[in-house]
Design a protein around this motif. Structure first.
Motif, PDB file in Angstrom:
ATOM      1  N   GLN A 119       0.861  -1.180   0.000  1.00 39.22           N
ATOM      2  CA  GLN A 119       0.000   0.000   0.000  1.00 39.22           C
ATOM      3  C   GLN A 119       0.896   1.229   0.000  1.00 39.22           C
ATOM      4  O   GLN A 119       1.399   1.629   1.033  1.00 39.22           O
ATOM      5  N   ALA A 120       1.101   1.789  -1.190  1.00 34.00           N
ATOM      6  CA  ALA A 120       1.992   2.942  -1.321  1.00 34.00           C
ATOM      7  C   ALA A 120       1.220   4.226  -1.055  1.00 34.00           C
ATOM      8  O   ALA A 120       0.146   4.440  -1.589  1.00 34.00           O
ATOM      9  N   ARG A 121       1.794   5.054  -0.207  1.00 27.96           N
ATOM     10  CA  ARG A 121       1.197   6.367   0.046  1.00 27.96           C
ATOM     11  C   ARG A 121       1.896   7.427  -0.797  1.00 27.96           C
ATOM     12  O   ARG A 121       1.361   8.460  -1.050  1.00 27.96           O
ATOM     13  N   GLN A 122       3.120   7.133  -1.202  1.00 31.25           N
ATOM     14  CA  GLN A 122       3.879   8.091  -1.983  1.00 31.25           C
ATOM     15  C   GLN A 122       4.759   7.317  -2.962  1.00 31.25           C
ATOM     16  O   GLN A 122       5.404   6.342  -2.593  1.00 31.25           O
ATOM     17  N   VAL A 123       4.776   7.729  -4.222  1.00 27.18           N
ATOM     18  CA  VAL A 123       5.584   7.059  -5.246  1.00 27.18           C
ATOM     19  C   VAL A 123       6.510   8.084  -5.878  1.00 27.18           C
ATOM     20  O   VAL A 123       6.077   9.161  -6.266  1.00 27.18           O
ATOM     21  N   GLN A 124       7.793   7.750  -5.957  1.00 25.38           N
ATOM     22  CA  GLN A 124       8.755   8.619  -6.625  1.00 25.38           C
ATOM     23  C   GLN A 124       9.256   7.886  -7.859  1.00 25.38           C
ATOM     24  O   GLN A 124       9.834   6.811  -7.757  1.00 25.38           O
ATOM     25  N   ALA A 125       9.030   8.465  -9.021  1.00 28.51           N
ATOM     26  CA  ALA A 125       9.432   7.836 -10.283  1.00 28.51           C
ATOM     27  C   ALA A 125      10.612   8.571 -10.902  1.00 28.51           C
ATOM     28  O   ALA A 125      10.756   8.627 -12.106  1.00 28.51           O
ATOM     29  N   ASP A 126      11.484   9.130 -10.072  1.00 25.26           N
ATOM     30  CA  ASP A 126      12.581   9.926 -10.603  1.00 25.26           C
ATOM     31  C   ASP A 126      13.767   9.088 -11.061  1.00 25.26           C
ATOM     32  O   ASP A 126      14.715   9.612 -11.599  1.00 25.26           O
ATOM     33  N   GLU A 127      13.739   7.781 -10.869  1.00 23.25           N
ATOM     34  CA  GLU A 127      14.844   6.937 -11.298  1.00 23.25           C
ATOM     35  C   GLU A 127      14.656   6.435 -12.722  1.00 23.25           C
ATOM     36  O   GLU A 127      15.570   5.883 -13.297  1.00 23.25           O
ATOM     37  N   ALA A 128      13.486   6.605 -13.278  1.00 21.71           N
ATOM     38  CA  ALA A 128      13.235   6.110 -14.633  1.00 21.71           C
ATOM     39  C   ALA A 128      13.761   7.118 -15.655  1.00 21.71           C
ATOM     40  O   ALA A 128      13.411   8.288 -15.628  1.00 21.71           O
ATOM     41  N   TRP A 129      14.628   6.657 -16.532  1.00 20.55           N
ATOM     42  CA  TRP A 129      15.188   7.498 -17.583  1.00 20.55           C
ATOM     43  C   TRP A 129      14.749   6.939 -18.922  1.00 20.55           C
ATOM     44  O   TRP A 129      14.683   5.741 -19.106  1.00 20.55           O
ATOM     45  N   ALA A 130      14.466   7.839 -19.833  1.00 21.51           N
ATOM     46  CA  ALA A 130      14.075   7.390 -21.169  1.00 21.51           C
ATOM     47  C   ALA A 130      14.530   8.424 -22.185  1.00 21.51           C
ATOM     48  O   ALA A 130      14.685   9.606 -21.864  1.00 21.51           O
ATOM     49  N   PHE A 131      14.742   7.987 -23.400  1.00 15.30           N
ATOM     50  CA  PHE A 131      15.097   8.891 -24.485  1.00 15.30           C
ATOM     51  C   PHE A 131      13.811   9.348 -25.155  1.00 15.30           C
ATOM     52  O   PHE A 131      12.995   8.543 -25.561  1.00 15.30           O
ATOM     53  N   VAL A 132      13.655  10.645 -25.253  1.00 15.81           N
ATOM     54  CA  VAL A 132      12.486  11.204 -25.920  1.00 15.81           C
ATOM     55  C   VAL A 132      12.980  11.946 -27.150  1.00 15.81           C
ATOM     56  O   VAL A 132      13.790  12.865 -27.057  1.00 15.81           O
TER      57      VAL A 132
END
Ligand SMILES: [Zn+2]
Length: 139
Positions: A119-132
């Motif tokens: 049960q996540a109360r807070q999610v940090q997605a700052d580690e995902a890197w992608a080429f745009v």
């Protein structure tokens, strides 16, 4: 007599009453998918489906050696581009794309199986890197 633990395998047949359930005695070795490579064929005794022990993995029906597939996946994990990975590993771009897709599907299935009741109360997605890609030049 071969003594391997088959409890980590599950029936892949979506119409089977025990589909996806691991640890059941209904999965038994049933010959070979490739005897030269030591790949076992397994049988679900509940529904009679035969399947390779590599079913659902990036190695299923792969022509490349497992070590080379692991090398390709490792390049992708380190952030190497698809074309560069193909050049470094001596395979075509389509091969890299196919392995990336299969490895991603396998990783998603593994994640869905292993990560439960969180049960996540807070999610940090700052580690995902992608080429745009940039389609237009900035003015
Ligand atoms: Zn089955």
């Amino acid at each position: 007599m071969e003594k391997r633990d088959w409890s980590q395998f599950a029936c892949p047949n979506p119409h089977c009453q025990v589909v996806g359930q691991r640890g059941l005695p209904s999965i038994r070795p049933h010959g070979w998918s490739s005897k030269t490579q030591g790949i076992r064929c397994l049988r679900c005794t509940a529904c009679g489906t035969n399947f390779s022990e590599r079913h659902g993995t990036p190695l299923f029906r792969a022509q490349l050696p497992p070590a080379q597939i692991a090398d390709i996946a490792q390049h992708l994990v380190e952030g190497t581009g698809m074309r560069a990975t193909g050049r470094l590993c001596g395979v075509s771009l389509n091969t890299v794309l196919r392995i990336a897709l299969r490895a991603g599907e396998h990783a998603q299935a593994f994640h869905d199986q292993q990560v439960r009741h969180v049960q996540a109360r807070q999610v940090q997605a700052d580690e995902a890197w992608a080429f745009v890609g940039k389609k237009r030049q900035a003015l």
